[in-house]
Design an enzyme around this catalytic site. Structure first.
Site, short mmCIF file in Angstrom:
data_model
loop_
_atom_site.label_atom_id
_atom_site.label_comp_id
_atom_site.label_asym_id
_atom_site.label_seq_id
_atom_site.Cartn_x
_atom_site.Cartn_y
_atom_site.Cartn_z
N SER A 181 -4.10 -0.01 9.67
CA SER A 181 -4.75 -1.23 10.15
C SER A 181 -3.74 -2.36 10.14
O SER A 181 -2.96 -2.50 9.20
CB SER A 181 -5.93 -1.59 9.25
N HIS A 195 -5.09 -7.18 16.63
CA HIS A 195 -5.62 -6.34 15.55
C HIS A 195 -5.71 -4.92 16.07
O HIS A 195 -6.09 -4.68 17.22
CB HIS A 195 -7.01 -6.81 15.13
N TYR A 198 -6.80 2.52 13.30
CA TYR A 198 -7.12 3.90 13.66
C TYR A 198 -7.30 4.70 12.39
O TYR A 198 -6.46 4.62 11.47
CB TYR A 198 -6.05 4.49 14.59
N GLY A 348 -12.69 1.00 -6.92
CA GLY A 348 -11.24 0.91 -7.03
C GLY A 348 -10.62 0.19 -5.86
O GLY A 348 -9.40 0.31 -5.63
N ARG A 350 -8.83 -2.33 -3.40
CA ARG A 350 -7.71 -3.23 -3.61
C ARG A 350 -7.92 -4.44 -2.70
O ARG A 350 -7.62 -4.42 -1.52
CB ARG A 350 -6.39 -2.53 -3.29
N TYR A 351 -8.44 -5.50 -3.28
CA TYR A 351 -8.92 -6.62 -2.49
C TYR A 351 -7.80 -7.34 -1.74
O TYR A 351 -8.00 -7.85 -0.64
CB TYR A 351 -9.69 -7.60 -3.39
#
Length: 400
Positions: A181, A195, A198, A348, A350-351
């Site tokens: 992404s 943007h 896939y 979990g 990952r922000y």
């Protein structure tokens, strides 16, 4: 390790050659029949590397050498990838790694010295990712290109989201997801934002069977409308779609217009592109090859636009409009985007990587309305009323 190989030049693309490589490893071999399973531009274990000519030298060795062309070590152990060359998980992981590296290298060349920060991370629930971010560049104010390859148990909120789309999934099932992404926020308001995403998804049913599907798309968000840019962009995506099914582009173009819709504003996020989800036909291999073609179309669809506009002049007024439009981008990503929601739902998560898509700077101004007849109002008209950019009157040729 003894290796036999033959290289044939089969196709020339933008400033690069694509090669088809036949090779034999002492542990396993890939013959011409197996090559049909890999898709243009990528081979499992070894891929044609469209930007760098050293692919030929890499093809003389095994994946331990080829991985050096990536931005970081693959998430899955190289030994495991080598043992499972025909598995779709392997092929998709190598595709997203290659797509990330290709795009990052091209963007770095445009930056003249600025490079991506590469952050490889793992999650205790299974898998991990590679986040590549370039900030405060001369051309790109913020550019992020992410890879994630994750496994685990599908979280309840994600299950609900999938069931709402018609998926028949049990309440607690193992899953595998691999994707790439990217969101590119340029500094110059005359360069559009792009943007793309896939991805491949697998769910293991209680009876041992597997559900799988692909999804993704590429879309363009300009701040000032350049119709030639929009036509070029859509033509590149249509060319990629038409290689596989002439019905894909019109169907996925409409899907894109409907998906990237800021409902509360009555505006689309940009001038569209393609978007699709839950693609599981006609078969797994052909669906993978279609996704490969779409991923390979990103660079020729976008980089010419960056080169065209990176030295355009602009002033304070144009910058303020760019910041306002970025505010709309933030609204869509945080309120409507399914990918953002799935990421935040996943244990979990990952922000920092999930929110990589947000711009470095944005602005909200109360009750802002562009002046009638201005270039800003011209863009807004197109965002409120999506256009067919490739009708007969707009059928300019685009080199891809």
């Amino acid at each position: 390790m003894a290796t036999r190989y033959m290289v044939r030049r089969v196709l020339r693309s933008i400033n690069a050659y694509h090669y088809t490589v036949w090779f034999t490893w002492s542990k396993f071999s890939i013959n011409s029949k197996n090559l049909q399973n890999f898709g243009t531009g990528i081979l499992t274990g070894l891929a044609t590397y469209s930007i760098y000519s050293d692919v030929v030298q890499a093809a003389h060795n095994d994946l331990q050498i080829y991985k050096k062309t990536f931005m970081a070590e693959p998430i899955t152990a190289v030994e495991q990838l080598q043992k499972n060359p025909n598995d779709m998980r392997t092929k998709m992981e190598l595709l997203v790694m290659k797509t990330q590296a290709d795009f990052c290298r091209v963007l770095e060349k445009l930056e003249n010295g600025n490079s991506f920060k590469v952050d490889r991370w793992t999650r205790k629930e299974g898998g991990g990712g590679i986040t590549c971010v370039l900030q405060d560049g001369q051309v790109f104010e913020k550019a992020g290109v992410n890879v994630s390859v994750v496994t685990g148990m599908l979280p309840p909120n994600a299950i609900q989201q999938m069931k709402a789309r018609g998926k028949k999934i049990e309440d607690s099932v193992p899953f595998f997801a691999a994707g790439v992404s990217a969101v590119i926020h340029p500094r110059n308001p005359m360069i559009p934002t792009i943007h793309f995403n896939y991805r491949y998804f697998e769910v293991e049913n209680p009876d041992g069977t597997t559900q799988w599907w692909f999804g993704g798309g590429t879309d363009l968000t300009p701040y000032y409308l350049d119709e030639e840019d929009a036509k070029h962009f859509h033509k590149a995506l249509k060319t990629a779609c038409d290689k596989h099914d002439p019905s894909y582009y019109p169907k996925f173009k409409e899907w894109c217009d409907n998906y990237f819709n800021i409902v509360h504003r009555g505006e689309r996020r940009g001038v569209g592109g393609i978007f699709f989800d839950d693609l599981d036909t006609p078969n797994q291999n052909e669906a993978f090859q279609f996704v490969t073609s779409c991923a390979e179309a990103v660079i020729p669809s976008y980089i010419p636009l960056v080169k065209k506009h990176k030295n355009d002049g602009y002033g304070y007024h144009e910058r303020q409009w760019q910041l306002l439009r970025r505010g709309r981008y933030v609204e869509f990503n945080l309120i409507y985007d399914r990918g953002t929601k799935f990421g935040l739902y996943t244990p979990g998560a990952r922000y920092e990587s999930i929110l990589m898509s947000l711009p470095l700077n944005a602005k909200w101004e109360y009750m802002h309305e562009p002046k009638t007849g201005s270039r800003e109002s011209q863009l807004l008209e197109v965002l409120k009323n999506p256009r067919d950019w490739l009708d007969k009157a707009n059928s300019d040729n685009v080199q891809v």
